[in-house]
Design a protein around this motif. Sequence first.
Motif, PDB file in Angstrom:
ATOM      1  N   GLY A 159      25.600  17.066  -5.834  1.00 56.67           N
ATOM      2  CA  GLY A 159      26.702  16.193  -5.409  1.00 56.67           C
ATOM      3  C   GLY A 159      26.172  14.852  -4.951  1.00 56.67           C
ATOM      4  N   ASN A 160      26.495  14.470  -3.741  1.00 55.08           N
ATOM      5  CA  ASN A 160      26.032  13.189  -3.186  1.00 55.08           C
ATOM      6  C   ASN A 160      24.784  13.337  -2.323  1.00 55.08           C
ATOM      7  OD1 ASN A 160      28.170  11.766  -4.333  1.00 55.08           O
ATOM      8  ND2 ASN A 160      29.499  12.159  -2.581  1.00 55.08           N
ATOM      9  N   TYR A 161      24.194  14.512  -2.302  1.00 54.17           N
ATOM     10  CA  TYR A 161      23.095  14.782  -1.371  1.00 54.17           C
ATOM     11  C   TYR A 161      21.760  15.010  -2.067  1.00 54.17           C
ATOM     12  CZ  TYR A 161      26.490  14.909   2.323  1.00 54.17           C
ATOM     13  OH  TYR A 161      27.460  14.545   3.210  1.00 54.17           O
ATOM     14  N   TRP A 162      20.720  14.601  -1.356  1.00 52.14           N
ATOM     15  CA  TRP A 162      19.345  14.716  -1.832  1.00 52.14           C
ATOM     16  C   TRP A 162      18.517  15.405  -0.756  1.00 52.14           C
ATOM     17  CZ3 TRP A 162      17.972  12.702  -6.633  1.00 52.14           C
ATOM     18  CH2 TRP A 162      18.943  11.923  -7.255  1.00 52.14           C
ATOM     19  N   ALA A 163      17.592  16.269  -1.189  1.00 51.65           N
ATOM     20  CA  ALA A 163      16.722  16.985  -0.259  1.00 51.65           C
ATOM     21  C   ALA A 163      15.328  17.115  -0.870  1.00 51.65           C
ATOM     22  CB  ALA A 163      17.297  18.375   0.024  1.00 51.65           C
ATOM     23  N   LEU A 164      14.391  17.461  -0.041  1.00 53.93           N
ATOM     24  CA  LEU A 164      13.028  17.684  -0.484  1.00 53.93           C
ATOM     25  C   LEU A 164      13.001  18.804  -1.514  1.00 53.93           C
ATOM     26  CD1 LEU A 164      10.157  16.668   0.197  1.00 53.93           C
ATOM     27  CD2 LEU A 164       9.989  18.578   1.799  1.00 53.93           C
ATOM     28  N   GLY A 165      12.194  18.669  -2.548  1.00 52.16           N
ATOM     29  CA  GLY A 165      12.073  19.687  -3.586  1.00 52.16           C
ATOM     30  C   GLY A 165      11.388  20.938  -3.074  1.00 52.16           C
ATOM     31  N   GLU A 166      11.404  21.970  -3.899  1.00 52.36           N
ATOM     32  CA  GLU A 166      10.798  23.244  -3.519  1.00 52.36           C
ATOM     33  C   GLU A 166       9.477  23.504  -4.224  1.00 52.36           C
ATOM     34  OE1 GLU A 166      13.542  26.440  -4.052  1.00 52.36           O
ATOM     35  OE2 GLU A 166      15.078  25.479  -2.857  1.00 52.36           O
ATOM     36  N   GLY A 224       0.805  -1.205   0.000  1.00 49.88           N
ATOM     37  CA  GLY A 224       0.000   0.000   0.000  1.00 49.88           C
ATOM     38  C   GLY A 224       0.841   1.260   0.000  1.00 49.88           C
ATOM     39  N   GLU A 225       2.086   1.163   0.421  1.00 51.34           N
ATOM     40  CA  GLU A 225       2.978   2.311   0.420  1.00 51.34           C
ATOM     41  C   GLU A 225       4.129   2.017  -0.527  1.00 51.34           C
ATOM     42  OE1 GLU A 225       4.707   5.257   3.722  1.00 51.34           O
ATOM     43  OE2 GLU A 225       5.339   3.186   3.988  1.00 51.34           O
ATOM     44  N   THR A 226       4.363   2.919  -1.453  1.00 45.50           N
ATOM     45  CA  THR A 226       5.432   2.707  -2.424  1.00 45.50           C
ATOM     46  C   THR A 226       6.767   3.163  -1.856  1.00 45.50           C
ATOM     47  OG1 THR A 226       5.228   4.900  -3.422  1.00 45.50           O
ATOM     48  CG2 THR A 226       3.788   3.149  -4.309  1.00 45.50           C
ATOM     49  N   ASN A 227       7.840   2.787  -2.524  1.00 50.17           N
ATOM     50  CA  ASN A 227       9.168   3.266  -2.145  1.00 50.17           C
ATOM     51  C   ASN A 227       9.224   4.788  -2.222  1.00 50.17           C
ATOM     52  OD1 ASN A 227      10.179   0.704  -1.669  1.00 50.17           O
ATOM     53  ND2 ASN A 227      11.030   0.492  -3.719  1.00 50.17           N
ATOM     54  N   ALA A 228       8.606   5.351  -3.251  1.00 48.81           N
ATOM     55  CA  ALA A 228       8.577   6.809  -3.393  1.00 48.81           C
ATOM     56  C   ALA A 228       7.851   7.448  -2.214  1.00 48.81           C
ATOM     57  CB  ALA A 228       7.920   7.201  -4.713  1.00 48.81           C
ATOM     58  N   ASP A 229       6.753   6.852  -1.774  1.00 48.80           N
ATOM     59  CA  ASP A 229       6.030   7.365  -0.613  1.00 48.80           C
ATOM     60  C   ASP A 229       6.928   7.380   0.621  1.00 48.80           C
ATOM     61  OD1 ASP A 229       3.681   7.589  -2.111  1.00 48.80           O
ATOM     62  OD2 ASP A 229       2.897   5.663  -1.418  1.00 48.80           O
ATOM     63  N   ARG A 230       7.662   6.288   0.830  1.00 46.17           N
ATOM     64  CA  ARG A 230       8.548   6.210   2.002  1.00 46.17           C
ATOM     65  C   ARG A 230       9.630   7.294   1.948  1.00 46.17           C
ATOM     66  NH1 ARG A 230       9.941   0.184   1.529  1.00 46.17           N
ATOM     67  NH2 ARG A 230       7.846  -0.395   0.951  1.00 46.17           N
ATOM     68  N   VAL A 231      10.226   7.470   0.782  1.00 46.89           N
ATOM     69  CA  VAL A 231      11.285   8.476   0.634  1.00 46.89           C
ATOM     70  C   VAL A 231      10.711   9.870   0.857  1.00 46.89           C
ATOM     71  CG1 VAL A 231      12.850   9.571  -1.028  1.00 46.89           C
ATOM     72  CG2 VAL A 231      12.758   7.069  -0.850  1.00 46.89           C
ATOM     73  N   MET A 232       9.574  10.158   0.251  1.00 43.44           N
ATOM     74  CA  MET A 232       8.977  11.487   0.400  1.00 43.44           C
ATOM     75  C   MET A 232       8.561  11.744   1.842  1.00 43.44           C
ATOM     76  SD  MET A 232       9.204  13.177  -2.357  1.00 43.44           S
ATOM     77  CE  MET A 232       8.070  14.509  -1.987  1.00 43.44           C
ATOM     78  N   ARG A 233       8.017  10.748   2.514  1.00 39.75           N
ATOM     79  CA  ARG A 233       7.623  10.919   3.913  1.00 39.75           C
ATOM     80  C   ARG A 233       8.841  11.230   4.771  1.00 39.75           C
ATOM     81  NH1 ARG A 233       6.965   6.774   7.313  1.00 39.75           N
ATOM     82  NH2 ARG A 233       6.342   5.351   5.669  1.00 39.75           N
ATOM     83  N   PHE A 234       9.938  10.514   4.530  1.00 43.41           N
ATOM     84  CA  PHE A 234      11.173  10.745   5.279  1.00 43.41           C
ATOM     85  C   PHE A 234      11.719  12.151   5.020  1.00 43.41           C
ATOM     86  CE2 PHE A 234      15.862  10.690   5.169  1.00 43.41           C
ATOM     87  CZ  PHE A 234      16.101  10.571   6.537  1.00 43.41           C
ATOM     88  N   LEU A 235      11.820  12.540   3.757  1.00 46.20           N
ATOM     89  CA  LEU A 235      12.359  13.857   3.434  1.00 46.20           C
ATOM     90  C   LEU A 235      11.443  14.980   3.929  1.00 46.20           C
ATOM     91  CD1 LEU A 235      13.851  13.234  -0.121  1.00 46.20           C
ATOM     92  CD2 LEU A 235      15.088  13.455   2.050  1.00 46.20           C
ATOM     93  N   ALA A 236      10.134  14.753   3.862  1.00 48.80           N
ATOM     94  CA  ALA A 236       9.189  15.761   4.352  1.00 48.80           C
ATOM     95  C   ALA A 236       9.296  15.939   5.862  1.00 48.80           C
ATOM     96  CB  ALA A 236       7.768  15.382   3.962  1.00 48.80           C
ATOM     97  N   ALA A 237       9.675  14.886   6.555  1.00 48.57           N
ATOM     98  CA  ALA A 237       9.865  14.982   8.010  1.00 48.57           C
ATOM     99  C   ALA A 237      11.170  15.691   8.362  1.00 48.57           C
ATOM    100  CB  ALA A 237       9.844  13.587   8.627  1.00 48.57           C
ATOM    101  N   ASN A 238      12.044  15.859   7.374  1.00 43.62           N
ATOM    102  CA  ASN A 238      13.349  16.497   7.561  1.00 43.62           C
ATOM    103  C   ASN A 238      13.610  17.543   6.478  1.00 43.62           C
ATOM    104  OD1 ASN A 238      14.620  14.645   9.747  1.00 43.62           O
ATOM    105  ND2 ASN A 238      13.783  13.221   8.231  1.00 43.62           N
ATOM    106  N   PRO A 239      12.730  18.529   6.328  1.00 41.98           N
ATOM    107  CA  PRO A 239      12.853  19.462   5.209  1.00 41.98           C
ATOM    108  C   PRO A 239      14.070  20.379   5.281  1.00 41.98           C
ATOM    109  CG  PRO A 239      11.174  20.220   6.729  1.00 41.98           C
ATOM    110  CD  PRO A 239      11.608  18.854   7.197  1.00 41.98           C
ATOM    111  N   ASP A 240      14.695  20.466   6.440  1.00 40.93           N
ATOM    112  CA  ASP A 240      15.834  21.356   6.616  1.00 40.93           C
ATOM    113  C   ASP A 240      17.171  20.632   6.504  1.00 40.93           C
ATOM    114  OD1 ASP A 240      15.330  19.899   8.918  1.00 40.93           O
ATOM    115  OD2 ASP A 240      16.009  21.474  10.266  1.00 40.93           O
ATOM    116  N   LYS A 241      17.151  19.395   5.967  1.00 47.02           N
ATOM    117  CA  LYS A 241      18.371  18.605   5.851  1.00 47.02           C
ATOM    118  C   LYS A 241      18.452  17.953   4.474  1.00 47.02           C
ATOM    119  CE  LYS A 241      18.600  17.535  10.711  1.00 47.02           C
ATOM    120  NZ  LYS A 241      17.831  16.838  11.676  1.00 47.02           N
ATOM    121  N   ALA A 242      19.680  17.625   4.078  1.00 42.78           N
ATOM    122  CA  ALA A 242      19.928  16.860   2.854  1.00 42.78           C
ATOM    123  C   ALA A 242      20.660  15.587   3.257  1.00 42.78           C
ATOM    124  CB  ALA A 242      20.761  17.672   1.871  1.00 42.78           C
TER     125      ALA A 242
END
Length: 119
Positions: free
Chosen positions: A72-79, A20-38
């Motif tokens: 570089g090697n870092y990923w963050a939530l989009g704007e 019921g939850e996709t890999n994309a959902d998990r990644v987005m939920r994690f990044l959304a919980a940490n919007p101030d970090k990469a």
Amino acid sequence: MPIDIETFESSSGDRLQHSGETNADRVMRFLAANPDKAFTQSEIRDATDVKAGSISVVLSRLEDRGLVRHKGNYWALGEADDVAAYIGLLESTRAANDRFGEEDVDEWLEHAVDDEDTE
């Protein structure tokens, strides 16, 4: 997440593969919980339990949609506004599932129209 043996015995293999939850959902939920970090791919992978062979593809697809940023090697939530829409949809779906229960794929398939029947 474990399931009861009755569900295991009575469900098709296809039904049991989809959580019921996709890999994309998990990644987005994690990044959304940490919007101030990469994070690096491996940090995101470890935090979300997305398989090592899938995380790169998931992140690339999310980047193509403007939902994550990459430097570089870092990923963050989009704007983009798309992020808010995506998170809203994810939360709305979760709230509906909590209130009404998750969709039963087998039940939907029982009522699905067969293409041969419409010709």
